[in-house]
Design an enzyme around this catalytic site. Structure first.
Site, short mmCIF file in Angstrom:
data_model
loop_
_atom_site.label_atom_id
_atom_site.label_comp_id
_atom_site.label_asym_id
_atom_site.label_seq_id
_atom_site.Cartn_x
_atom_site.Cartn_y
_atom_site.Cartn_z
N ASN A 185 -7.91 -3.94 14.32
CA ASN A 185 -9.27 -4.28 13.86
C ASN A 185 -9.26 -5.43 12.86
OD1 ASN A 185 -8.23 -3.04 11.60
ND2 ASN A 185 -9.80 -1.44 11.46
N GLU A 202 -9.92 -2.62 5.29
CA GLU A 202 -10.61 -2.45 6.56
C GLU A 202 -11.77 -3.44 6.68
OE1 GLU A 202 -9.32 -0.59 8.68
OE2 GLU A 202 -8.37 1.15 7.78
N HIS A 218 -7.38 -5.61 10.11
CA HIS A 218 -7.12 -5.27 8.71
C HIS A 218 -5.77 -5.82 8.25
CE1 HIS A 218 -5.11 -1.22 9.91
NE2 HIS A 218 -4.16 -1.95 9.35
N ASP A 245 0.81 -1.22 0.00
CA ASP A 245 0.00 0.00 0.00
C ASP A 245 0.84 1.27 0.00
OD1 ASP A 245 0.91 -0.28 2.66
OD2 ASP A 245 -0.99 -1.15 3.30
#
Length: 234
Positions: A129, A136, A131, A63
């Site tokens: 979380n 997400e 990810h 990313d």
């Protein structure tokens, strides 16, 4: 899914390096998928010290922030150059272009690169979380490289890298979950107590888009490397 629990981050990073070194030495690894953030920093430091020859290895990255130039100290281009590429020679290295003006074209361009350079080993971290990359909770398991709106929790976790909270980008380009799952082998690294719940859901929970990393249960060759704290809820 193979689970390896180590004493600490250094031991876990060295274990990951062993797998990568073996793959490069045997010629099985031509393309190495890399991650950013604090999790792989020790792995990269150990890779720099390693004698393994990486001059025939191509790298790809998961990313990049939208809107940041490669020269921006907060960009992942800068991060990778600072920690690894300026210290270890690779054949070629690819990251999404944070300054691309056409998001759709940039995502298609990067996906084409991934097709031309199939990833042999993909290194992953995991968010609190669940990810992976910047995928997400709620991201489709069929997603390819795409432009992502970063959640408040992810921006909160990353604000420590920026001088001001408002400087944290709101969007990023990220390899999609399907792009990640196309890798032949995946090494998931997680260190620290704050990752324990996400690891529990990844390994023991249902495969569900609300924990993106849980999709790794469906991959044929995943090695999860943890320290004792990250493994504490298993």
């Amino acid at each position: 899914m193979q689970l390896i629990t180590t004493e600490n981050k250094l031991a876990g990073s060295k274990k990951a390096l062993e797998i990568i070194e073996k793959g490069i030495t045997t010629g099985e690894v031509n393309t190495l998928g890399l991650a950013t953030g604090s999790t792989p920093e020790t792995l990269y430091a150990e890779l720099v010290k390693s004698d393994v020859d990486t001059t025939n290895v191509t790298t790809t990255n998961l990313d990049e922030y939208v809107g940041l130039a490669a020269s921006d100290p907060n960009s992942y281009h800068y991060y990778m150059n600072n920690l690894l590429f300026s210290k270890k020679a690779f054949k070629e290295s690819f990251l999404p272009n944070g300054e691309a003006t056409d998001a759709e074209a940039e995502c298609a361009r990067y996906e084409e690169i991934l097709t031309e350079h199939p990833i042999d080993i993909q290194v992953l971290g995991i968010g609190t979380n669940g990810h992976i990359g910047f995928n997400e909770p709620g991201t489709s398991f069929d997603s390819l490289t795409h432009k992502v709106v970063l959640t408040d929790s992810t921006r909160e976790a990353n604000k420590r890298f920026f001088e001001r909270e408002e400087d944290v980008p709101t969007h990023a380009y990220s390899m999609g979950i399907k792009s990640i799952m196309n890798a032949k082998k995946i090494i998931l690294l997680a260190f620290g107590e704050n990752k324990a719940q996400a690891i529990k859901e990844t390994i023991k929970g249902p495969v569900d888009v609300n924990c993106p990393a849980s999709v790794l249960q469906n991959h044929p060759d995943v090695t999860v490397i943890l320290d004792n704290e990250a493994a504490s809820l298993l």
